[in-house]
Design a protein around this motif. Structure first.
Motif, PDB file in Angstrom:
ATOM      1  N   ARG A 273      -5.198  -9.830  10.709  1.00  0.00           N
ATOM      2  CA  ARG A 273      -4.229  -9.454   9.252  1.00  0.00           C
ATOM      3  C   ARG A 273      -2.925  -8.227   9.292  1.00  0.00           C
ATOM      4  N   LYS A 274      -2.069  -8.780   8.784  1.00  0.00           N
ATOM      5  CA  LYS A 274      -0.596  -8.101   8.635  1.00  0.00           C
ATOM      6  C   LYS A 274      -0.295  -6.800   8.184  1.00  0.00           C
ATOM      7  N   THR A 275      -1.605  -7.245   7.001  1.00  0.00           N
ATOM      8  CA  THR A 275      -1.775  -5.894   6.005  1.00  0.00           C
ATOM      9  C   THR A 275      -2.702  -4.392   6.337  1.00  0.00           C
ATOM     10  N   GLU A 278      -6.684  -1.251   1.877  1.00  0.00           N
ATOM     11  CA  GLU A 278      -6.103  -0.150   0.873  1.00  0.00           C
ATOM     12  C   GLU A 278      -8.277  -0.387   0.173  1.00  0.00           C
ATOM     13  N   TYR A 290      -1.968  -5.749  12.273  1.00  0.00           N
ATOM     14  CA  TYR A 290      -0.811  -4.270  11.532  1.00  0.00           C
ATOM     15  C   TYR A 290       0.714  -4.699  12.437  1.00  0.00           C
ATOM     16  N   GLN A 294       4.601  -4.931  12.651  1.00  0.00           N
ATOM     17  CA  GLN A 294       5.568  -4.289  12.387  1.00  0.00           C
ATOM     18  C   GLN A 294       5.686  -3.632  14.019  1.00  0.00           C
ATOM     19  N   ARG A 379      -0.331 -12.875   2.295  1.00  0.00           N
ATOM     20  CA  ARG A 379       0.458 -11.426   2.888  1.00  0.00           C
ATOM     21  C   ARG A 379      -0.193 -10.853   3.813  1.00  0.00           C
ATOM     22  N   ALA A 380      -1.356 -11.353   4.371  1.00  0.00           N
ATOM     23  CA  ALA A 380      -2.069 -10.693   5.609  1.00  0.00           C
ATOM     24  C   ALA A 380      -2.236 -12.012   6.271  1.00  0.00           C
TER      25      ALA A 380
END
Length: 396
Positions: A273-275, A278, A290, A294, A379-380
């Motif tokens: 996942r890109k997030t 949390e 992530y 980035q 978003r992920a």
């Protein structure tokens, strides 16, 4: 109602024609790294899905490396076999792929295809393996290249377990039960080795050993990351879950990219996942995906994989088990409200939903083992691949 572009395939069989998957090439574009996830390990349909998509990316876009969630150092054995080395596929898959993930016909078929492919392909591990295995490689390098430091490297190898053949999870659980003083002794030895190798980089380059030094340093960073990752997971470090392991996984993939490779990464949905993560109690904090997003921006594409129903393999920590965990076959729960799985109707053997352009808050859950994980799906991930049903793979 939320609509997404669906790409449907008539087959999940890896060697069937690929034409109906060609719309995926637009999603991938010029990306250097494509990650293909799974909601659980040891699931037959996810092996097939990855093999089929790997074929597409290799044959239509020229991807060159398959980076599996396998121990970085041990995976070199599999890579050597893929490139024509000795042994049987069963032997190298069992030795080079941890957690029993190499011990099935579906993985063997994928590796055979890679070995027989007309264009050379590479296999890589993007998981920090046991410090013992990595430190053995470092000690072997230092024996000739840096004799003054060889005793320290050999001592670190012994502290990490020496010649005992222990899977990664089992090694981490065993290490956590050792006295704190023994754990600290290993951490100090690895830290001293890191400083030594950093200091000696210029000298080794001058001696014509730059490539060998870089390779040994990668093995050492594997040991360093896993040592600190073990502390985090065992409650003696920072509350960041698998963050150290994910950082090493991203680092190992980025090195391949720097060498000119286009890489297919195969690991769990949680890792690609890109997030950031949390929710307290979830693994990772900063997933591998992530870091890759980035570093690479649009050159990183993340495709999660899930199913509408069936059964799955759920891993349970089991300190006394030879692997350190046991895979339990369980039934999947019914679809949950807000889950991305509700996008699919299950009529196609394989369907991929392109999530680009959807409302970022459209879906808030995705399958994780035998439950649903809270995650900002759009978003992920760039896309989600879905099969109608799954079942646990049969171990060879």
């Amino acid at each position: 109602m939320t609509y997404a572009r669906l790409i449907e395939s008539h087959s999940l069989a890896p060697m069937d024609p690929l034409d109906d998957l060609e719309p995926l090439l637009d999603l991938v574009g010029d990306a250097r790294v494509v990650a293909i996830g799974e909601s659980s390990h040891h699931v037959r349909e996810f092996y097939l899905l990855r093999h089929r998509l790997l074929r597409l990316l290799v044959e239509r876009l020229g991807f060159t490396v398959y980076a599996l969630e396998a121990p970085f150092t041990d995976a070199h054995t599999v890579d050597a076999w893929v490139r024509g080395g000795p042994g049987t596929v069963e032997q190298v898959a069992s030795a080079g792929i941890d957690h029993g993930m190499g011990d099935c016909r579906e993985m063997h078929d994928l590796l055979r295809w890679m070995r027989e492919h007309e264009r050379p392909l590479r296999f890589a591990g993007c998981l920090a393996g046991t410090p013992r295995t990595a430190l053995r490689a470092v000690a072997a390098y230092m024996k000739d290249a840096d004799p003054d430091a060889h005793l320290l490297a050999d001592r670190a190898f012994r502290l990490a377990g020496g010649e005992r053949e222990v899977p990664t999870m089992k090694a981490m659980l065993d290490h956590a039960r050792r006295p704190i003083e023994a754990q600290d002794e290993l951490t100090v030895a690895i830290s001293r080795l890191l400083a030594r190798m950093e200091t000696m980089a210029g000298y080794q380059r001058g001696q014509g050993r730059a490539a060998e030094h870089t390779a040994a340093f990668q093995h050492l960073r594997n040991a360093w990351y896993l040592d600190h990752g073990g502390r985090d997971l065992n409650g003696r470090g920072l509350a960041v879950g698998t963050a150290c392991l994910d950082a090493f996984g991203a680092e190992s993939v980025l090195r391949l990219v720097e060498d000119g490779a286009r890489v297919v990464v195969a690991t769990h949905n949680t890792h690609i996942r890109k997030t950031v993560i949390e929710h307290e109690g979830d693994f990772g904090l900063f997933p591998q995906g992530y870091h890759l997003a980035q570093a690479l921006g649009p050159d990183y594409v993340s495709i999660a994989a899930t199913s509408l129903g069936g059964r799955t393999s759920a891993g349970r920590v089991a300190p006394e088990h030879p692997l350190g965990f046991e895979a339990v076959d369980v039934e999947l729960p019914e679809l949950a409200p807000g889950s991305v799985e509700t996008l699919f109707d299950g009529r196609a053997p394989l369907a991929v939903a392109d999530l680009r352009g959807l409302d970022p808050e459209a879906f808030t859950r995705i399958r994780m083992l035998d439950y649903f994980m809270d995650v900002p799906v759009v978003r992920a991930y760039d896309a989600v691949a879905c099969v109608p049903e799954t079942r646990s793979v049969e171990v060879c």
